[in-house]
Design a protein around this motif. Structure first.
Motif, PDB file in Angstrom:
ATOM      1  N   ASN A 116      38.662  37.592  31.524  1.00 44.25           N
ATOM      2  CA  ASN A 116      39.447  37.293  33.069  1.00 44.25           C
ATOM      3  C   ASN A 116      39.037  38.367  34.656  1.00 44.25           C
ATOM      4  N   SER A 117      37.560  38.410  35.021  1.00 45.66           N
ATOM      5  CA  SER A 117      36.828  39.691  35.601  1.00 45.66           C
ATOM      6  C   SER A 117      37.194  38.923  37.405  1.00 45.66           C
ATOM      7  N   LEU A 118      37.459  39.881  38.555  1.00 44.69           N
ATOM      8  CA  LEU A 118      36.889  39.684  39.522  1.00 44.69           C
ATOM      9  C   LEU A 118      35.794  40.439  39.924  1.00 44.69           C
ATOM     10  N   VAL A 119      35.224  39.457  40.610  1.00 44.75           N
ATOM     11  CA  VAL A 119      33.339  40.692  41.061  1.00 44.75           C
ATOM     12  C   VAL A 119      32.963  39.841  42.545  1.00 44.75           C
ATOM     13  N   VAL A 120      32.515  41.170  43.322  1.00 44.95           N
ATOM     14  CA  VAL A 120      32.449  40.783  44.305  1.00 44.95           C
ATOM     15  C   VAL A 120      30.632  40.857  44.759  1.00 44.95           C
ATOM     16  N   VAL A 121      29.874  39.464  44.680  1.00 46.25           N
ATOM     17  CA  VAL A 121      28.257  39.155  44.241  1.00 46.25           C
ATOM     18  C   VAL A 121      28.168  39.608  46.229  1.00 46.25           C
ATOM     19  N   LEU A 181      21.815  35.818  37.448  1.00 42.44           N
ATOM     20  CA  LEU A 181      22.779  36.630  37.415  1.00 42.44           C
ATOM     21  C   LEU A 181      24.295  35.322  37.075  1.00 42.44           C
ATOM     22  N   LEU A 182      24.064  34.386  38.483  1.00 38.19           N
ATOM     23  CA  LEU A 182      24.715  34.064  38.509  1.00 38.19           C
ATOM     24  C   LEU A 182      24.722  33.109  37.635  1.00 38.19           C
ATOM     25  N   PRO A 183      23.457  32.040  37.208  1.00 36.03           N
ATOM     26  CA  PRO A 183      23.654  31.142  35.871  1.00 36.03           C
ATOM     27  C   PRO A 183      24.352  31.602  34.797  1.00 36.03           C
ATOM     28  N   GLU A 184      23.691  32.982  33.787  1.00 38.76           N
ATOM     29  CA  GLU A 184      24.671  33.397  33.146  1.00 38.76           C
ATOM     30  C   GLU A 184      26.421  33.143  33.917  1.00 38.76           C
ATOM     31  N   ALA A 185      27.011  34.184  34.384  1.00 44.74           N
ATOM     32  CA  ALA A 185      28.285  33.685  34.834  1.00 44.74           C
ATOM     33  C   ALA A 185      28.691  32.593  34.823  1.00 44.74           C
ATOM     34  N   LYS A 186      28.324  31.282  35.428  1.00 49.99           N
ATOM     35  CA  LYS A 186      28.446  30.251  35.097  1.00 49.99           C
ATOM     36  C   LYS A 186      28.610  29.547  32.974  1.00 49.99           C
ATOM     37  N   LYS A 187      27.801  30.071  32.634  1.00 49.36           N
ATOM     38  CA  LYS A 187      28.039  30.096  31.377  1.00 49.36           C
ATOM     39  C   LYS A 187      28.742  29.574  30.501  1.00 49.36           C
ATOM     40  N   ARG A 188      28.946  31.655  31.267  1.00 48.52           N
ATOM     41  CA  ARG A 188      30.269  32.419  30.381  1.00 48.52           C
ATOM     42  C   ARG A 188      32.297  31.796  30.921  1.00 48.52           C
ATOM     43  N   GLY A 189      31.769  30.843  31.707  1.00 48.97           N
ATOM     44  CA  GLY A 189      33.230  29.693  32.596  1.00 48.97           C
ATOM     45  C   GLY A 189      33.299  31.133  33.543  1.00 48.97           C
ATOM     46  N   ILE A 190      32.402  31.573  33.839  1.00 52.79           N
ATOM     47  CA  ILE A 190      33.157  32.379  35.447  1.00 52.79           C
ATOM     48  C   ILE A 190      33.012  31.491  36.817  1.00 52.79           C
ATOM     49  N   ARG A 191      34.020  31.102  36.925  1.00 54.01           N
ATOM     50  CA  ARG A 191      34.202  30.658  38.588  1.00 54.01           C
ATOM     51  C   ARG A 191      33.188  31.045  40.073  1.00 54.01           C
ATOM     52  N   LEU A 192      31.897  30.372  40.772  1.00 50.26           N
ATOM     53  CA  LEU A 192      31.604  31.446  41.260  1.00 50.26           C
ATOM     54  C   LEU A 192      31.958  30.622  43.007  1.00 50.26           C
ATOM     55  N   VAL A 193      33.026  31.739  43.494  1.00 51.18           N
ATOM     56  CA  VAL A 193      33.776  31.589  45.379  1.00 51.18           C
ATOM     57  C   VAL A 193      32.485  31.316  45.926  1.00 51.18           C
ATOM     58  N   GLY A 205      45.180  28.048  49.284  1.00 51.24           N
ATOM     59  CA  GLY A 205      45.233  27.196  48.160  1.00 51.24           C
ATOM     60  C   GLY A 205      44.254  27.346  46.791  1.00 51.24           C
ATOM     61  N   TYR A 206      43.723  28.239  46.930  1.00 50.98           N
ATOM     62  CA  TYR A 206      42.363  27.989  45.968  1.00 50.98           C
ATOM     63  C   TYR A 206      43.345  29.578  44.902  1.00 50.98           C
ATOM     64  N   ASP A 207      42.739  29.037  43.117  1.00 55.11           N
ATOM     65  CA  ASP A 207      43.843  29.475  42.213  1.00 55.11           C
ATOM     66  C   ASP A 207      42.890  30.202  42.015  1.00 55.11           C
ATOM     67  N   TRP A 208      43.377  32.079  42.431  1.00 50.11           N
ATOM     68  CA  TRP A 208      41.954  33.363  41.742  1.00 50.11           C
ATOM     69  C   TRP A 208      42.740  33.620  40.821  1.00 50.11           C
ATOM     70  N   SER A 209      43.439  33.343  40.072  1.00 48.49           N
ATOM     71  CA  SER A 209      43.828  34.279  39.036  1.00 48.49           C
ATOM     72  C   SER A 209      42.817  33.572  37.300  1.00 48.49           C
ATOM     73  N   GLY A 210      42.060  33.107  37.994  1.00 49.79           N
ATOM     74  CA  GLY A 210      40.760  32.923  36.613  1.00 49.79           C
ATOM     75  C   GLY A 210      39.776  34.047  36.970  1.00 49.79           C
TER      76      GLY A 210
END
Length: 276
Positions: A116-121, A181-193, A205-210
């Motif tokens: 459930n990571s929250l990372v700033v890129v 890094l970004l493709p690896e994050a997507k591969k691990r199910g992390i959403r890029l916003v 309105g966006y769900d930031w909980s995941g």
């Protein structure tokens, strides 16, 4: 002070020249060290357990009282210097009473992929003040890490370091290749916003909980084309007044606090009783 104190008085001293050289990126990269200036940053570095190699203080002013006990317990080189040396090694108009030489922090890439990571890129964010503010905001909301992509300002630039106000010692900050890094994050199910003025979804309105990586782009051009192609969702920060936009640090802070609200403070609001 029981430990030996070295006294430096000449601007031509080789050690003075080496310390002053750390104001330039090429020397920071070569030595793996950077400068922290002022009582607060030195205090934060020591308390965070950073690898502080050298402490230099203004001999005329003495060791700042706030640091006397901490320095007594430190196992590092301690130098008393003249005002001229303090000025030569400082990136500010008014030299600080104390500065330190610190080893760069090791990368902690696994911090990016916590549950459930929250990372700033940051993608090409160039202004040291903006980067410092974003790091402080990420620290304040408990984000897991900050990633500085290529084209972003050097984390160890003295202006960037000062503007973090010590937050660079509180969470992992990784200088990485976004193309990897970004493709690896997507591969691990992390959403890029990302953010866009054309987005239909608001940040509220966006769900930031995941698991989420928040992507923030260059001050003038926004996210790069390559990064935009990988974004899963763009959101917009609604504005009711006449301002056209927020700068990247302000926008990032708003989005980070909305994510914090949803993750930690999304309880039902209890109405305040009104007087009869």
């Amino acid at each position: 002070m029981s430990k030996p104190i070295i006294s430096l008085t000449s601007l031509q001293n080789d050690q003075v020249k080496a310390m002053a050289a750390l104001l330039e990126k090429k020397h920071r990269d070569r030595t793996g060290q950077f400068i922290i200036e002022g009582v607060h940053l030195v205090q934060e570095a020591i308390q965070a357990g950073a690898d502080v190699r050298t402490i230099v203080y203004d001999g005329e002013r003495g060791i700042p009282v706030e640091l006397a006990q901490l320095l007594q317990e430190m196992d590092c080189e301690l130098i008393e210097a003249t005002k001229g040396i303090m000025a030569k090694c400082s990136g500010t108009d008014t030299p600080p009473p104390i500065f330190g030489i610190v080893a760069k922090m090791p990368y902690e890439e696994e911090a990016l992929y916590k549950e459930n990571s929250l990372v700033v890129v940051l993608d090409g964010v160039r202004d040291p003040g903006n980067v410092g503010t974003i790091i402080r905001s990420a620290d304040a909301v408990g984000a897991d890490a900050v990633v500085l992509g290529s084209g972003s300002v050097d984390l160890y630039n003295p202006k960037t370091v000062r503007s973090t106000m010590g937050s660079l010692f509180h969470l992992p900050i990784i200088e990485g290749n976004l193309e990897e890094l970004l493709p690896e994050a997507k591969k691990r199910g992390i959403r890029l916003v990302g953010t866009s003025l054309q987005a239909s979804a608001t940040c509220y309105g966006y769900d930031w909980s995941g698991p989420t990586w928040l992507l923030l782009g260059n001050e003038s051009n926004g996210l790069s084309t390559e990064t935009l192609e990988l974004v899963d969702e763009n959101v917009i920060i609604p504005m009711q007044g006449k301002s056209e936009s927020l700068n990247v640090a302000m926008a990032g802070t708003v989005l980070l606090y909305e994510s914090l609200r949803q993750r930690k403070f999304n309880e039902t609001i209890i109405p305040v009783p009104q007087p009869k």
